[in-house]
Design an enzyme around this catalytic site. Structure first.
Site, PDB file in Angstrom:
ATOM      1  N   SER A 133       8.339 -23.568 -10.620  1.00  0.00           N
ATOM      2  CA  SER A 133       8.920 -23.596 -11.951  1.00  0.00           C
ATOM      3  C   SER A 133       9.569 -24.946 -12.217  1.00  0.00           C
ATOM      4  O   SER A 133      10.075 -25.599 -11.290  1.00  0.00           O
ATOM      5  CB  SER A 133       9.980 -22.498 -12.020  1.00  0.00           C
ATOM      6  OG  SER A 133      10.802 -22.686 -13.137  1.00  0.00           O
ATOM      7  N   TYR A 189      17.555 -17.696  -8.209  1.00  0.00           N
ATOM      8  CA  TYR A 189      16.120 -17.662  -8.526  1.00  0.00           C
ATOM      9  C   TYR A 189      15.507 -19.051  -8.319  1.00  0.00           C
ATOM     10  O   TYR A 189      14.496 -19.209  -7.638  1.00  0.00           O
ATOM     11  CB  TYR A 189      15.886 -17.184  -9.966  1.00  0.00           C
ATOM     12  CG  TYR A 189      14.490 -17.490 -10.459  1.00  0.00           C
ATOM     13  CD1 TYR A 189      13.395 -16.763  -9.996  1.00  0.00           C
ATOM     14  CD2 TYR A 189      14.243 -18.545 -11.357  1.00  0.00           C
ATOM     15  CE1 TYR A 189      12.094 -17.062 -10.426  1.00  0.00           C
ATOM     16  CE2 TYR A 189      12.959 -18.846 -11.785  1.00  0.00           C
ATOM     17  CZ  TYR A 189      11.898 -18.101 -11.318  1.00  0.00           C
ATOM     18  OH  TYR A 189      10.618 -18.409 -11.735  1.00  0.00           O
ATOM     19  N   LYS A 200      12.605 -20.837  -5.443  1.00  0.00           N
ATOM     20  CA  LYS A 200      11.413 -21.669  -5.704  1.00  0.00           C
ATOM     21  C   LYS A 200      11.494 -22.965  -4.887  1.00  0.00           C
ATOM     22  O   LYS A 200      10.503 -23.400  -4.302  1.00  0.00           O
ATOM     23  CB  LYS A 200      11.304 -21.984  -7.202  1.00  0.00           C
ATOM     24  CG  LYS A 200      11.027 -20.763  -8.068  1.00  0.00           C
ATOM     25  CD  LYS A 200       9.677 -20.141  -7.755  1.00  0.00           C
ATOM     26  CE  LYS A 200       9.410 -18.883  -8.538  1.00  0.00           C
ATOM     27  NZ  LYS A 200       8.226 -18.136  -8.087  1.00  0.00           N
TER      28      LYS A 200
HETATM   29  P1  NAD Z   1       5.962 -11.005 -13.943  1.00  0.00           P
HETATM   30  O1  NAD Z   1       7.217 -10.326 -13.526  1.00  0.00           O
HETATM   31  O2  NAD Z   1       5.317 -10.586 -15.211  1.00  0.00           O
HETATM   32  O3  NAD Z   1       4.878 -10.909 -12.778  1.00  0.00           O
HETATM   33  C1  NAD Z   1       5.235 -10.878 -11.419  1.00  0.00           C
HETATM   34  C2  NAD Z   1       4.481  -9.723 -10.789  1.00  0.00           C
HETATM   35  O4  NAD Z   1       4.801  -9.684  -9.404  1.00  0.00           O
HETATM   36  C3  NAD Z   1       4.852  -8.370 -11.368  1.00  0.00           C
HETATM   37  O5  NAD Z   1       3.670  -7.665 -11.694  1.00  0.00           O
HETATM   38  C4  NAD Z   1       5.613  -7.661 -10.236  1.00  0.00           C
HETATM   39  O6  NAD Z   1       5.374  -6.274 -10.254  1.00  0.00           O
HETATM   40  C5  NAD Z   1       5.032  -8.341  -9.022  1.00  0.00           C
HETATM   41  N1  NAD Z   1       5.901  -8.402  -7.836  1.00  0.00           N
HETATM   42  C6  NAD Z   1       7.177  -8.863  -7.726  1.00  0.00           C
HETATM   43  N2  NAD Z   1       7.587  -8.809  -6.455  1.00  0.00           N
HETATM   44  C7  NAD Z   1       6.554  -8.298  -5.725  1.00  0.00           C
HETATM   45  C8  NAD Z   1       6.351  -8.014  -4.361  1.00  0.00           C
HETATM   46  N3  NAD Z   1       7.310  -8.216  -3.433  1.00  0.00           N
HETATM   47  N4  NAD Z   1       5.167  -7.508  -3.969  1.00  0.00           N
HETATM   48  C9  NAD Z   1       4.179  -7.291  -4.873  1.00  0.00           C
HETATM   49  N5  NAD Z   1       4.299  -7.536  -6.176  1.00  0.00           N
HETATM   50  C10 NAD Z   1       5.481  -8.045  -6.599  1.00  0.00           C
HETATM   51  O7  NAD Z   1       6.276 -12.573 -13.961  1.00  0.00           O
HETATM   52  P2  NAD Z   1       5.420 -13.773 -14.547  1.00  0.00           P
HETATM   53  O8  NAD Z   1       6.123 -14.286 -15.754  1.00  0.00           O
HETATM   54  O9  NAD Z   1       3.999 -13.409 -14.632  1.00  0.00           O
HETATM   55  O10 NAD Z   1       5.650 -14.843 -13.413  1.00  0.00           O
HETATM   56  C11 NAD Z   1       4.704 -15.060 -12.384  1.00  0.00           C
HETATM   57  C12 NAD Z   1       5.203 -16.151 -11.472  1.00  0.00           C
HETATM   58  O11 NAD Z   1       5.452 -17.334 -12.232  1.00  0.00           O
HETATM   59  C13 NAD Z   1       6.521 -15.832 -10.781  1.00  0.00           C
HETATM   60  O12 NAD Z   1       6.475 -16.361  -9.481  1.00  0.00           O
HETATM   61  C14 NAD Z   1       7.550 -16.575 -11.604  1.00  0.00           C
HETATM   62  O13 NAD Z   1       8.688 -16.901 -10.851  1.00  0.00           O
HETATM   63  C15 NAD Z   1       6.755 -17.817 -11.989  1.00  0.00           C
HETATM   64  N6  NAD Z   1       7.256 -18.458 -13.213  1.00  0.00           N
HETATM   65  C16 NAD Z   1       7.314 -17.756 -14.377  1.00  0.00           C
HETATM   66  C17 NAD Z   1       7.802 -18.361 -15.530  1.00  0.00           C
HETATM   67  C18 NAD Z   1       7.899 -17.596 -16.821  1.00  0.00           C
HETATM   68  O14 NAD Z   1       8.596 -18.066 -17.736  1.00  0.00           O
HETATM   69  N7  NAD Z   1       7.258 -16.452 -16.979  1.00  0.00           N
HETATM   70  C19 NAD Z   1       8.194 -19.715 -15.501  1.00  0.00           C
HETATM   71  C20 NAD Z   1       8.098 -20.411 -14.297  1.00  0.00           C
HETATM   72  C21 NAD Z   1       7.621 -19.777 -13.154  1.00  0.00           C
END
Ligand code: NAD
Ligand code: UDP
Length: 339
Positions: free
Chosen positions: A124, A148, A152
């Site tokens: 991120s 959080y 990362k």
């Molecule tokens: P999201 O919560 O929609 O998706 C994450 C998925 O991971 C979910 O389906 C959840 O059920 C699953 N999950 C969480 N912990 C788990 C575990 N221990 N075992 C199995 N499944 C697990 O989030 P997103 O927005 O799709 O984000 C995806 C990735 O991108 C994450 O790593 C997040 O930190 C990173 N990210 C997201 C953003 C954003 O703004 N959405 C920005 C920067 C980075």
């Protein structure tokens, strides 16, 4: 390639699964559905007209992960699974460190043990902290102000060290800026549990009447109009960025910003949303949100140069697609008191 996608039922993961399937790869999803719904798997299949293999597992559990690696010949892993709510991470740091850091260690260890050579990691822009914009991959990382963000930073560090020690393992670390929007089918998109923390889902819910009014967190930043500036990127562009990262992954560790390189203020985003969708988004100016920075946008020259990828969709398509998804999203109104 046969790709294991952890967190593939989530917001970014589901769009990436569709992009992978479209590019001819096979997909195995591992997700514990802690922040997603089972029917997303069916939607991925229906949009792409292809089947995926789904494991409902926690990827911080070594036994479950090893079970998947022993059943399939996997060529690459894209690791999305993580908890992502900043405020919650301050309340429950241990849960965040455990879920986000242990899962990364378990998965990279399985890659080493089973001879899987490609690993793509969801990082991120938060790892840049309050650096000078635009953020460049080579910058020293600054403290992120929340657990959080630290998960990362730690995960990146672990992956860099492991990849440097193992010539057979190639790692791509993708630092996302602000993903918004939804699939053009209107079937999948961002549907946060409870009241949204992020700006775009808050805007769509206000426009739909689920929430009364948007609070704009601060108008005294040193930005174009005083409100916070971010680099919003369409989730479909982000998904394509993962395919590019995976398909062009060469030996070593590579870090890329995935953004558009353009900053947009909160007021500019509201205006764009209202104009393209012909809806009103009532808002009020409030105090700053603790931990927020003035501006966050990417230098995207490295990813363009090395992967030949750049974001194609503009702010108007992000607003249009986010609104289409919200309109199709038939969930019961939240009925939340906002004051
Ligand atoms: P999201 O919560 O929609 O998706 C994450 C998925 O991971 C979910 O389906 C959840 O059920 C699953 N999950 C969480 N912990 C788990 C575990 N221990 N075992 C199995 N499944 C697990 O989030 P997103 O927005 O799709 O984000 C995806 C990735 O991108 C994450 O790593 C997040 O930190 C990173 N990210 C997201 C953003 C954003 O703004 N959405 C920005 C920067 C980075
Ligand atoms: N923001 C806002 N009201 C909200 C949510 C967010 O004014 O209800 C602002 C926030 O202060 C920041 C921008 O919108 O300037 C993007 O916030 P978001 O939480 O979506 O992303 P992040 O801060 O993680 O980049």
């Amino acid at each position: 390639m046969n790709i294991l996608v952890t967190g593939g039922a989530g917001y970014i993961g589901s769009h990436t699964c569709i992009a992978l399937l479209k590019a001819g790869h096979d997909v195995i999803i591992a997700d514990n559905l802690s922040n997603s719904k089972r029917d997303t798997i069916k939607k991925i299949e229906s949009i792409s007209k292809k089947e995926v293999i789904f494991y409902e597992v926690d990827v911080s559990c070594e036994k479950s992960v090893n079970n998947i690696f022993s059943k399939h010949i996997i060529q690459g892993v894209i690791h999305f699974a993580s908890f992502k709510a900043i405020g919650e991470s301050v309340q429950n740091p241990l849960e965040y460190y455990y879920n986000n850091v242990v899962s990364t260690m378990v998965l990279i260890k399985a890659c080493e043990n089973f001879g899987v050579g490609k690993f793509v990691f969801s990082s991120s822009a938060t790892v840049y902290g309050n650096n000078e914009v635009p953020f460049v991959e080579s910058m020293n990382l600054l403290p992120t102000t929340n657990p959080y963000g630290e998960t990362k930073v730690m995960s990146e560090r672990i992956l860099i060290d492991v990849a440097n020690s193992n010539p057979y393992l190639s790692v791509s670390i993708l630092r996302y800026f602000n993903p918004v929007g939804a699939h053009e089918s209107g079937l999948i998109g961002e549907s946060p549990n409870g009241v949204p923390n992020n700006l775009m889902p808050y805007i769509t819910q206000v426009a739909k009447g689920k929430l009364k009014k948007l609070s704009v967190f601060g108008d005294d930043y040193s930005t174009i109009d005083g409100t916070g500036v971010r680099d919003y990127i369409h989730v479909l562009d982000l998904a394509d960025g993962h395919v590019a990262a995976l398909e062009n992954l060469i030996e070593g560790v590579h870090i890329y910003n995935l953004g558009t390189g353009k900053g947009t203020s909160v007021l500019e985003l509201i205006k764009a949303f209202e104009e393209v969708n012909l809806v009103e988004v009532p808002y009020q100016i409030c105090g700053r949100r603790p931990g927020d920075i003035d501006s966050c946008f990417a230098d995207v020259s490295k990813v363009a140069r090395e992967l030949g990828w750049r974001a194609k969709r503009d702010l108007l398509s992000m607003c249009r697609d986010a609104w289409e998804f919200e309109k199709n999203n038939q969930e019961i109104c939240l009925n939340v008191s906002e004051e």
